[in-house]
Design an enzyme around this catalytic site. Structure first.
Site, PDB file in Angstrom:
ATOM      1  CB  CYS A 100      46.660 100.338  66.008  1.00 36.46           C
ATOM      2  SG  CYS A 100      47.475 100.314  64.356  1.00 36.46           S
ATOM      3  N   GLY A 201      40.217  87.597  68.217  1.00 37.88           N
ATOM      4  CA  GLY A 201      41.396  86.921  67.662  1.00 37.88           C
ATOM      5  C   GLY A 201      41.303  85.561  67.366  1.00 37.88           C
ATOM      6  N   GLY A 224      37.596  89.649  62.724  1.00 39.37           N
ATOM      7  CA  GLY A 224      38.357  90.491  61.716  1.00 39.37           C
ATOM      8  C   GLY A 224      38.539  89.769  60.288  1.00 39.37           C
ATOM      9  NE  ARG A 225      43.712  88.342  61.243  1.00 40.00           N
ATOM     10  CZ  ARG A 225      44.832  87.350  61.971  1.00 40.00           C
ATOM     11  NH1 ARG A 225      45.969  87.451  61.036  1.00 40.00           N
ATOM     12  NH2 ARG A 225      44.494  87.048  63.136  1.00 40.00           N
TER      13      ARG A 225
HETATM   14  C1  LIG Z   1      44.284  94.577  57.603  1.00 38.66           C
HETATM   15  C2  LIG Z   1      44.032  94.758  59.000  1.00 38.66           C
HETATM   16  C3  LIG Z   1      43.502  96.196  59.426  1.00 38.66           C
HETATM   17  C4  LIG Z   1      43.264  96.488  60.754  1.00 38.66           C
HETATM   18  N1  LIG Z   1      42.806  97.565  61.134  1.00 38.66           N
HETATM   19  C5  LIG Z   1      42.531  97.970  62.361  1.00 38.66           C
HETATM   20  C6  LIG Z   1      41.925  99.059  62.670  1.00 38.66           C
HETATM   21  O1  LIG Z   1      41.628 100.058  62.050  1.00 38.66           O
HETATM   22  N2  LIG Z   1      41.638  99.265  63.966  1.00 38.66           N
HETATM   23  C7  LIG Z   1      41.702  98.286  64.949  1.00 38.66           C
HETATM   24  O2  LIG Z   1      41.266  98.516  66.129  1.00 38.66           O
HETATM   25  N3  LIG Z   1      42.105  97.123  64.645  1.00 38.66           N
HETATM   26  C8  LIG Z   1      42.681  96.873  63.270  1.00 38.66           C
HETATM   27  N4  LIG Z   1      42.899  95.641  63.059  1.00 38.66           N
HETATM   28  C9  LIG Z   1      42.979  94.572  64.059  1.00 38.66           C
HETATM   29  C10 LIG Z   1      41.772  93.924  63.764  1.00 38.66           C
HETATM   30  O3  LIG Z   1      40.625  94.685  64.166  1.00 38.66           O
HETATM   31  C11 LIG Z   1      41.726  92.546  64.694  1.00 38.66           C
HETATM   32  O4  LIG Z   1      41.850  92.958  66.088  1.00 38.66           O
HETATM   33  C12 LIG Z   1      42.759  91.433  64.494  1.00 38.66           C
HETATM   34  O5  LIG Z   1      42.709  91.363  62.897  1.00 38.66           O
HETATM   35  C13 LIG Z   1      42.575  90.087  65.272  1.00 38.66           C
HETATM   36  O6  LIG Z   1      41.217  89.878  64.944  1.00 38.66           O
HETATM   37  P1  LIG Z   1      41.224  88.467  63.703  1.00 38.66           P
HETATM   38  O7  LIG Z   1      42.139  87.375  64.414  1.00 38.66           O
HETATM   39  O8  LIG Z   1      39.595  88.093  63.925  1.00 38.66           O
HETATM   40  O9  LIG Z   1      41.358  89.008  62.607  1.00 38.66           O
HETATM   41  C14 LIG Z   1      43.320  95.443  61.734  1.00 38.66           C
HETATM   42  C15 LIG Z   1      43.441  94.158  61.395  1.00 38.66           C
HETATM   43  C16 LIG Z   1      44.068  93.793  59.907  1.00 38.66           C
HETATM   44  C17 LIG Z   1      44.644  92.360  59.542  1.00 38.66           C
END
Ligand SMILES: Cc1cc2nc3c(=O)[nH]c(=O)nc-3n(C[C@H](O)[C@H](O)[C@H](O)COP(=O)(O)O)c2cc1C
Length: 325
Positions: A100, A201, A224-225
């Protein structure tokens, strides 16, 4: 964990997302075939101080499995103590957040700050592995910055310390969420360790998940998103992996039912007054890209109470339905 990954119903997992992947969101995603869900990150310090807010993040129920609980902290003894507390809930794994990049987190030496302090990261993992019988996993980034990509080395340290799997988000910490995730780093981590590697990602559509699995050789993917307003992405990934077909996605009527169910669950979970605020972001995500959603968002933004927001939502879906006939 390799046992756990193999035993999962799906290779597509829901990422921990602070402020989003609470119990209602996880319960909505699971029926679509999400293989494993994670809580949002929980402060180890907050947990051992038993702060009410922190305890609330641990809320779960028997249907909320398989579940990973994610912790963050920088003191090996404190993270281990928090893990012991969490282990009583019998989660399927305890994940340690080492990726993070949020200032509030890294200034305490935890989260992505650990990408710059591998010895401490190793001591934290060792302490937690010793403290609990639950599999311990670690979530990292590609590195701190483009000039210091160290995910493969980090993953080896995690493996030596007893981690059962590692998740790699292919961005550097200083990238935040900008630019693209580098999947090449995920492939390098997979080459570097024997424990399962979960790639993460930029999975926005089912075909991205399939491509990540193929290009990186990772054992599972984490979304994630791409799951925001789109929890059925897990169904799409499952279908594409099993027969190469693109799933049709829910009909408008089914979408509306999913949104209403999610909202109801959120209201049961945190009270309908609070849900009027917390669910707004989900309404925006669920309607993103639909015809006339700009106008819907504008009007719902002006409404304050659950009843009028729900009426506006139903009217909007009626209009969508009529214009699709
Ligand atoms: C709003 C938001 C909150 C997130 N909270 C966490 C979290 O609590 N713990 C964590 O390991 N990653 C957190 N992340 C990162 C996501 O788990 C993930 O690694 C990142 O969004 C990339 O994946 P994606 O492209 O599929 O979104 C967060 C990301 C976003 C956008």
């Amino acid at each position: 964990m390799s046992g756990l990954i193999n035993a999962l119903g799906s290779k597509a997992l829901l990422a921990p997302l602070a402020g989003i992947t609470n119990l209602p969101f996880r319960l909505i995603a699971r029926p679509f075939g999400c293989g494993l869900c994670f809580t949002e990150m929980i402060s180890a310090n907050g947990l051992i101080r038993e702060s009410d807010k922190t305890i609330h993040y641990l809320a779960t129920c028997p249907g909320d499995r398989p579940l990973g609980v994610q912790l963050f902290g920088s003191d090996p003894a404190i993270v281990a103590q928090a893990a012991v507390r969490v282990a009583h809930l019998q989660p399927d794994c305890i994940d340690i957040n080492m990726g993070c990049p949020v200032r509030k987190v890294i200034k305490t030496g935890s989260g992505a700050a650990l990408m710059k302090n591998l010895p401490l990261a190793g001591r934290i993992i060792t302490a937690v592995v010793k403290a609990v019988a639950v599999p311990v996993t670690v979530k990292i980034r590609a590195g701190w910055s483009p000039g210091s990509i160290n995910a493969p080395e980090f993953a080896r340290i995690a493996e030596d310390a007893g981690a059962a799997a590692v998740t790699v988000h292919g961005r550097t910490a200083d990238q935040g969420f900008s630019g693209h995730a580098d999947w090449e780093v995920i492939a390098r981590v997979k080459q570097a360790v024997c424990i399962p590697v979960i790639g993460n990602g930029d999975i926005w559509q089912a075909k991205d998940a399939v491509r990540m699995l193929r290009e990186t050789g990772c054992d599972a993917v984490m979304v994630g998103r791409g799951a925001l307003g789109n929890p059925w992405i897990f169904q799409g990934i499952g279908q594409m992996l099993s027969d190469g077909e693109t799933a049709a996605g829910p009909t408008l009527q089914q979408r509306l039912e999913i949104i209403k169910k999610h909202w109801e669950t959120e209201a049961d979970f945190c009270g309908s007054r609070l849900a009027e605020r917390t669910f707004r972001k989900h309404l925006l995500w669920y309607t993103k890209g639909l015809a006339g959603s700009g106008r819907f968002r504008e009007s719902v933004g002006k409404l304050k109470d659950h009843h009028s927001m729900l009426t506006e939502l139903e009217r909007y879906f009626e209009r969508l339905h009529d214009s699709s006939l």
